[in-house]
Scaffold this motif. Structure first.
Motif, short mmCIF file in Angstrom:
data_model
loop_
_atom_site.label_atom_id
_atom_site.label_comp_id
_atom_site.label_asym_id
_atom_site.label_seq_id
_atom_site.Cartn_x
_atom_site.Cartn_y
_atom_site.Cartn_z
N ALA A 124 0.83 -1.21 0.00
CA ALA A 124 0.00 0.00 0.00
C ALA A 124 0.86 1.26 0.00
O ALA A 124 0.58 2.22 -0.71
CB ALA A 124 -0.93 -0.01 1.20
N GLU A 125 1.94 1.27 0.79
CA GLU A 125 2.80 2.44 0.86
C GLU A 125 3.44 2.72 -0.50
O GLU A 125 3.43 3.86 -0.98
CB GLU A 125 3.89 2.24 1.92
N GLU A 126 3.93 1.69 -1.14
CA GLU A 126 4.57 1.87 -2.45
C GLU A 126 3.56 2.32 -3.50
O GLU A 126 3.86 3.18 -4.34
CB GLU A 126 5.21 0.55 -2.89
N THR A 127 2.35 1.80 -3.45
CA THR A 127 1.31 2.18 -4.40
C THR A 127 0.96 3.65 -4.27
O THR A 127 0.89 4.37 -5.27
CB THR A 127 0.05 1.31 -4.18
N ILE A 128 0.74 4.12 -3.06
CA ILE A 128 0.40 5.53 -2.84
C ILE A 128 1.58 6.42 -3.21
O ILE A 128 1.42 7.47 -3.84
CB ILE A 128 -0.05 5.77 -1.38
N PHE A 171 -1.25 17.65 7.90
CA PHE A 171 0.03 17.48 7.22
C PHE A 171 0.52 18.83 6.70
O PHE A 171 0.46 19.10 5.49
CB PHE A 171 -0.10 16.49 6.05
N PRO A 172 1.01 19.69 7.60
CA PRO A 172 1.39 21.05 7.17
C PRO A 172 2.64 21.04 6.28
O PRO A 172 3.57 20.26 6.49
CB PRO A 172 1.67 21.78 8.48
N PRO A 173 2.65 21.93 5.27
CA PRO A 173 3.84 22.07 4.43
C PRO A 173 4.95 22.76 5.21
O PRO A 173 4.70 23.36 6.26
CB PRO A 173 3.37 22.93 3.26
N ASN A 183 6.72 11.58 3.62
CA ASN A 183 6.34 11.50 5.03
C ASN A 183 4.82 11.35 5.15
O ASN A 183 4.34 10.58 5.98
CB ASN A 183 6.81 12.75 5.78
N LEU A 184 4.08 12.06 4.31
CA LEU A 184 2.62 11.96 4.30
C LEU A 184 2.18 10.51 4.05
O LEU A 184 1.34 9.97 4.76
CB LEU A 184 2.03 12.89 3.24
N VAL A 185 2.77 9.88 3.05
CA VAL A 185 2.44 8.49 2.71
C VAL A 185 2.79 7.57 3.87
O VAL A 185 2.03 6.66 4.22
CB VAL A 185 3.14 8.05 1.41
N HIS A 186 3.93 7.82 4.51
CA HIS A 186 4.34 6.99 5.65
C HIS A 186 3.30 7.10 6.78
O HIS A 186 2.91 6.09 7.37
CB HIS A 186 5.73 7.39 6.15
N ILE A 187 2.85 8.32 7.04
CA ILE A 187 1.85 8.52 8.10
C ILE A 187 0.53 7.85 7.73
O ILE A 187 -0.10 7.19 8.56
CB ILE A 187 1.66 10.02 8.39
N ILE A 188 0.13 7.98 6.48
CA ILE A 188 -1.12 7.36 6.03
C ILE A 188 -1.07 5.85 6.20
O ILE A 188 -2.03 5.23 6.66
CB ILE A 188 -1.41 7.72 4.55
N THR A 189 0.05 5.23 5.84
CA THR A 189 0.13 3.77 5.86
C THR A 189 0.57 3.18 7.19
O THR A 189 0.26 2.04 7.49
CB THR A 189 1.06 3.26 4.75
N HIS A 190 1.32 3.96 7.99
CA HIS A 190 1.83 3.42 9.26
C HIS A 190 1.25 4.11 10.49
O HIS A 190 1.44 3.62 11.59
CB HIS A 190 3.37 3.55 9.30
N GLY A 191 0.62 5.27 10.29
CA GLY A 191 0.00 5.97 11.42
C GLY A 191 0.97 6.73 12.29
O GLY A 191 0.60 7.19 13.36
#
Length: 197
Positions: A124-128, A171-173, A183-191
């Motif tokens: 999932a992380e790689e896909t996103i 997720f502030p810039p 980092n956004l993808v990591h947070i989405i997939t790992h919390g």
């Protein structure tokens, strides 16, 4: 005698009853459902790989990509799709490589099959992350906040101003206005936030 014949006739299903009653069909023909089940488990029917809402989403994506509405995705459709996503400098070789992944002309069934093969065992992380990389051809790992805002409010499933605000609050810039999508993808997939090395 007449009564026994009438009783026997009463318990025999008609063609309509047999075709609509799975229980009766399974009870009277144990082997037919097993064969049908075996075929769908084997993956011969690509539509059995996805839930109906997923198939509908893939159909919408296919329709968006099929720019000329001929039922097939070709070179021109891919080029137009990239242009709609803001990527105008796509090399012909890149488009050719994408089309080579298909076993032939890309109709909806081939499109769905290709996604099924790609998603089978996909991380999932790689896909996103790969989805974000489409918007980051230089591979910097960041996207401008303004660009992300424009894309999320004007393309496909559009964000409302409230949803956009919520996203940038969560997720502030950075101070330069860049969104670290890795980092956004990591947070989405790992919390949790990725450790900065």
């Amino acid at each position: 005698m007449l009564s026994a014949a009438a009783d026997k006739k009463a318990i025999q299903p008609t063609f309509t009853e047999a075709s609509t009653s799975k229980t009766l069909s399974t009870a009277t023909r144990n082997e037919a459902p097993k064969k049908a089940k075996k075929r769908t488990e084997g993956g011969s029917n690509v539509f059995s790989m996805f839930e109906q809402p997923q198939i509908q989403e893939f159909k919408e994506a296919f329709t968006i990509m099929d720019q000329n509405r001929d039922g097939f995705i070709d070179k021109n459709d891919l080029r137009d799709t990239f242009a709609a996503l803001g990527r105008l400098n796509v090399k012909q070789e890149e488009i050719d490589e994408m089309l080579k992944e298909a076993p032939g002309p890309i109709n909806f069934t081939v499109f769905l099959t290709m996604f099924g093969e790609k998603l089978k065992g996909a991380d999932a992380e790689e896909t996103i992350l790969n989805a974000f990389k489409v918007f980051d051809p230089e591979g910097k790992g960041t996207l401008k906040k303004d660009y992300v805002s424009q894309m999320l409010t004007t393309q496909a499933d559009r964000f409302s101003p409230e949803e956009l605000g919520e996203m940038f609050t969560a997720f502030p810039p950075d101070v330069a206005g860049n969104l670290d999508y890795k980092n956004l993808v990591h947070i989405i997939t790992h919390g949790e936030e990725k450790d900065q090395e």
